[in-house]
Design a protein around this motif. Structure first.
Motif, mmCIF file in Angstrom:
data_model
loop_
_atom_site.group_PDB
_atom_site.id
_atom_site.type_symbol
_atom_site.label_atom_id
_atom_site.label_comp_id
_atom_site.label_asym_id
_atom_site.label_seq_id
_atom_site.Cartn_x
_atom_site.Cartn_y
_atom_site.Cartn_z
ATOM 1 N N THR A 92 0.834 -1.202 0.000
ATOM 2 C CA THR A 92 0.000 0.000 0.000
ATOM 3 C C THR A 92 0.871 1.256 0.000
ATOM 4 N N SER A 93 1.924 1.218 0.808
ATOM 5 C CA SER A 93 2.818 2.387 0.873
ATOM 6 C C SER A 93 3.431 2.663 -0.486
ATOM 7 N N LEU A 94 3.795 1.598 -1.183
ATOM 8 C CA LEU A 94 4.427 1.769 -2.480
ATOM 9 C C LEU A 94 3.428 2.334 -3.501
ATOM 10 N N ILE A 185 12.676 -4.511 -3.771
ATOM 11 C CA ILE A 185 13.194 -4.766 -2.418
ATOM 12 C C ILE A 185 12.968 -3.483 -1.623
ATOM 13 N N ASN A 186 11.993 -3.540 -0.719
ATOM 14 C CA ASN A 186 11.516 -2.331 -0.040
ATOM 15 C C ASN A 186 12.145 -2.179 1.349
ATOM 16 N N LYS A 187 11.897 -1.042 1.946
ATOM 17 C CA LYS A 187 12.368 -0.695 3.297
ATOM 18 C C LYS A 187 13.893 -0.682 3.364
ATOM 19 N N ASP A 189 15.642 1.731 3.600
ATOM 20 C CA ASP A 189 16.083 2.770 4.547
ATOM 21 C C ASP A 189 16.370 2.213 5.931
ATOM 22 N N LYS A 190 15.856 1.038 6.219
ATOM 23 C CA LYS A 190 16.013 0.498 7.577
ATOM 24 C C LYS A 190 17.444 0.009 7.810
ATOM 25 N N PRO A 191 17.971 0.284 9.004
ATOM 26 C CA PRO A 191 19.352 -0.157 9.266
ATOM 27 C C PRO A 191 19.493 -1.680 9.170
ATOM 28 N N VAL A 221 14.115 -0.082 -3.149
ATOM 29 C CA VAL A 221 13.316 1.126 -2.944
ATOM 30 C C VAL A 221 13.018 1.342 -1.462
ATOM 31 N N SER A 222 12.575 2.544 -1.163
ATOM 32 C CA SER A 222 11.971 2.802 0.131
ATOM 33 C C SER A 222 10.676 3.556 -0.134
ATOM 34 N N ALA A 223 9.578 2.865 0.128
ATOM 35 C CA ALA A 223 8.282 3.511 -0.093
ATOM 36 C C ALA A 223 8.127 4.651 0.901
ATOM 37 N N LEU A 224 8.659 4.444 2.111
ATOM 38 C CA LEU A 224 8.517 5.447 3.168
ATOM 39 C C LEU A 224 9.254 6.733 2.799
ATOM 40 N N GLN A 225 10.501 6.597 2.358
ATOM 41 C CA GLN A 225 11.298 7.786 2.046
ATOM 42 C C GLN A 225 11.236 8.142 0.565
HETATM 43 P P1 GDP Z 1 1.147 -3.745 3.040
HETATM 44 O O1 GDP Z 1 0.464 -4.561 4.097
HETATM 45 O O2 GDP Z 1 2.075 -4.587 2.224
HETATM 46 O O3 GDP Z 1 0.233 -2.925 2.197
HETATM 47 O O4 GDP Z 1 2.135 -2.763 3.816
HETATM 48 P P2 GDP Z 1 1.947 -1.223 4.189
HETATM 49 O O5 GDP Z 1 2.159 -0.374 3.002
HETATM 50 O O6 GDP Z 1 0.677 -1.059 4.941
HETATM 51 O O7 GDP Z 1 3.180 -1.001 5.147
HETATM 52 C C1 GDP Z 1 3.333 -1.697 6.363
HETATM 53 C C2 GDP Z 1 4.196 -0.900 7.305
HETATM 54 O O8 GDP Z 1 5.513 -0.775 6.784
HETATM 55 C C3 GDP Z 1 3.680 0.526 7.536
HETATM 56 O O9 GDP Z 1 3.855 0.831 8.886
HETATM 57 C C4 GDP Z 1 4.574 1.349 6.658
HETATM 58 O O10 GDP Z 1 4.750 2.648 7.140
HETATM 59 C C5 GDP Z 1 5.882 0.582 6.715
HETATM 60 N N1 GDP Z 1 6.693 0.791 5.511
HETATM 61 C C6 GDP Z 1 6.292 0.644 4.233
HETATM 62 N N2 GDP Z 1 7.307 0.937 3.392
HETATM 63 C C7 GDP Z 1 8.360 1.255 4.148
HETATM 64 C C8 GDP Z 1 9.716 1.659 3.863
HETATM 65 O O11 GDP Z 1 10.163 1.756 2.722
HETATM 66 N N3 GDP Z 1 10.524 1.873 4.937
HETATM 67 C C9 GDP Z 1 10.093 1.748 6.205
HETATM 68 N N4 GDP Z 1 10.969 2.001 7.179
HETATM 69 N N5 GDP Z 1 8.831 1.409 6.506
HETATM 70 C C10 GDP Z 1 7.976 1.157 5.503
#
Ligand code: GDP
Length: 476
Positions: A92-94, A185-187, A189-191, A221-225
């Motif tokens: 969803t974030s992506l 490959i998401n997230k 940004d996380k350590p 990628v980082s959907a968050l950032q």
């Molecule tokens: P879905 O269940 O696959 O749709 O996942 P969501 O988009 O709802 O994301 C789940 C959680 O992961 C949420 O709390 C997001 O904020 C977090 N999240 C999603 N993408 C990233 C990212 O790129 N980096 C970080 N650190 N958190 C992320």
């Protein structure tokens, strides 16, 4: 007098694939769009237990499958993308990040509307369509209904979590559909992100990403950032170019319903994705077993538009009732014809309801090529060792004529995902010392997927052997 196999299937309310298979057994390998003569048609009709009744052309459903667009009428069209992956890996974030980035870049000019799909523009002005309902359930349900709208799957894997059960399910569903995949490959940004581990885990599922010398694109990628969303869009663009996606925009429109709802103020609404042709305000259509006339079209930014071309999602106002996702949406000449087809389809539905044909051995075979047949199966067992033993025993049954294709194998109860996967490919499910859970049972009742229980491997292989042999027929 001749008739195409597809048209005969429509008239009989049977699946085209079943007719092709029956014809194959009768020694005439033909495809859906080929014609057969009246004698053969009558033989088939009786074979399927129907009565022969010649009906006038206007009694039958629309069949445009034989109506292939001329090469010179084809123009490039945007790819349609579905995002899949494990829960919380960021699907969803992506989706939101990609849409958000497009809005920021000033292309929007409207307020984002959630209509079930949206389009973004790339720097070269080409477009990409994203389906808004992520996940493999919706994907396979649509496929089970005969709607193959997705061109490319983006598989999201969280770099801090790696491959999880639903990631593997998504891989199986995508492979069963034969749709190319891009790994996001998401997230990153996380350590604790470990993208390399994700790449290595994918190897266990025969997915070799480019970074490891394979041909499946992988993008960090980082959907968050909002990091490297461009990179992902480029990968999609590249994959789309390889696929050479094209459609004829200049013809009566054929579309697929991807979402529908009943709006308190506006009545039944459906979002459709145009497959070919251009849909216009004023067009008369049949959607599933409903007819109607397009009163207004709304795009994903909430703007009223006059028309929608291939791969463009639009919300249609003007339906008489709410259709289902996966329903074909077809423009016809006039309202009389629309009502006629709708009524015909309704009668087919009514008949189907009373005589639901279960998905079974009879219709489980892939029909495209009459050369090598496939025997698709979904396997679930109680312990890992059994799964492995069963899969290798089944694979050994493959011959030059017919090949066992394990769509998915795993340990544990039969789940809803197993059922949707099996239904979408017309495969039986084998439960080895395992049973379906509650949700799966519901899905089995709904889809009529064939379920077989075993507790002795050679009983299972005996069944598979005779099923495969029986389907090939004595003439081979
Ligand atoms: P879905 O269940 O696959 O749709 O996942 P969501 O988009 O709802 O994301 C789940 C959680 O992961 C949420 O709390 C997001 O904020 C977090 N999240 C999603 N993408 C990233 C990212 O790129 N980096 C970080 N650190 N958190 C992320």
């Amino acid at each position: 007098e001749t008739i195409t196999v597809q048209e005969l299937a429509n008239r009989m309310a049977e699946r085209g694939a079943d007719l092709v298979k029956a014809l194959f057994k009768m020694g005439s390998p033909v495809t859906l769009t080929q014609t057969i003569d009246q004698d053969t048609a009558e033989l088939l009709v009786t074979e399927f237990g129907h009565n022969i009744k010649r009906v006038s052309e206007s009694d039958v459903d629309i069949d445009t499958s034989a109506d292939v667009d001329a090469a010179e009428s084809l123009q490039p069209r945007p790819p349609v993308v579905t995002i899949m992956g494990h829960v919380d890996h960021g699907k969803t974030s992506l989706l939101d990040a990609i849409r958000g980035a497009a809005v920021v870049s000033g292309e929007a000019g409207g307020i984002t509307q959630h209509i079930g799909a949206y389009q973004v523009s790339l720097p070269d002005k080409s477009k990409v369509t994203f389906l808004d309902t992520p996940g493999h359930e919706a994907f396979s349900e649509m496929r089970a209904r005969g709607a193959n709208v997705t061109d490319i799957v983006v598989l999201v894997v969280a770099a801090d979590d790696g491959l999880k059960p639903q990631t593997v399910e998504a891989i199986n569903h995508t492979k069963a559909a034969g749709v190319p995949m891009i790994i996001a490959i998401n997230k990153i940004d996380k350590p604790e992100a470990r993208p390399q581990r994700v790449r290595e885990e994918l190897l266990q599922h025969e997915i070799v990403v480019e970074q490891l010398g394979g041909d499946v694109q992988d993008v960090e990628v980082s959907a968050l950032q909002k990091t490297n969303l461009d990179g992902l869009l480029n990968a999609i663009h590249l994959q789309a170019e390889i696929l050479e996606l094209k459609a004829n925009p200049d013809r009566a429109s054929e579309a697929t319903v991807i979402e529908s709802k009943l709006d308190k103020g506006r009545g039944p609404l459906a979002t459709v994705l145009v497959q070919r042709g251009t849909l216009r305000v004023g067009d008369v259509f049949v959607a599933g077993a409903q007819s109607g006339k397009v009163r207004a079209l709304t795009d994903d930014k909430g703007r009223q538009v006059k028309e929608a071309g291939p791969a463009m999602p639009v919300e249609v106002l003007g339906l008489s009732a709410v259709p289902s996702a996966g329903d074909p949406f077809t423009v016809v000449e006039n309202e009389a014809r629309a009502r006629e087809v709708a009524a015909y389809r309704q009668s087919v539905l009514d008949r189907k309801r009373t005589t639901a044909a279960p998905v079974s051995l009879e219709n489980m075979f892939a029909s495209k090529a009459a050369t090598t047949m496939e025997f698709p199966l979904v396997v679930k067992a109680d312990v890992h060792g059994s799964t492995e033993a069963i899969v290798s025993a089944l694979n050994r049954l493959s011959t030059d004529e017919i090949r066992v294709r394990i769509l998915s194998s795993g340990v544990g109860a039969i789940t809803e995902s197993d059922v949707t996967l099996a239904a979408a490919s017309g495969a039986p499910i084998i439960g080895f010392n395992v049973r379906p859970n509650a949700k799966a049972r519901e899905a089995i009742n709904r889809t009529k997927v064939e379920l077989r229980y075993y507790d002795v491997i050679y009983h299972l292989t005996d069944w598979a052997k005779s099923a495969m042999g029986g389907q090939l027929g004595p003439e081979i």
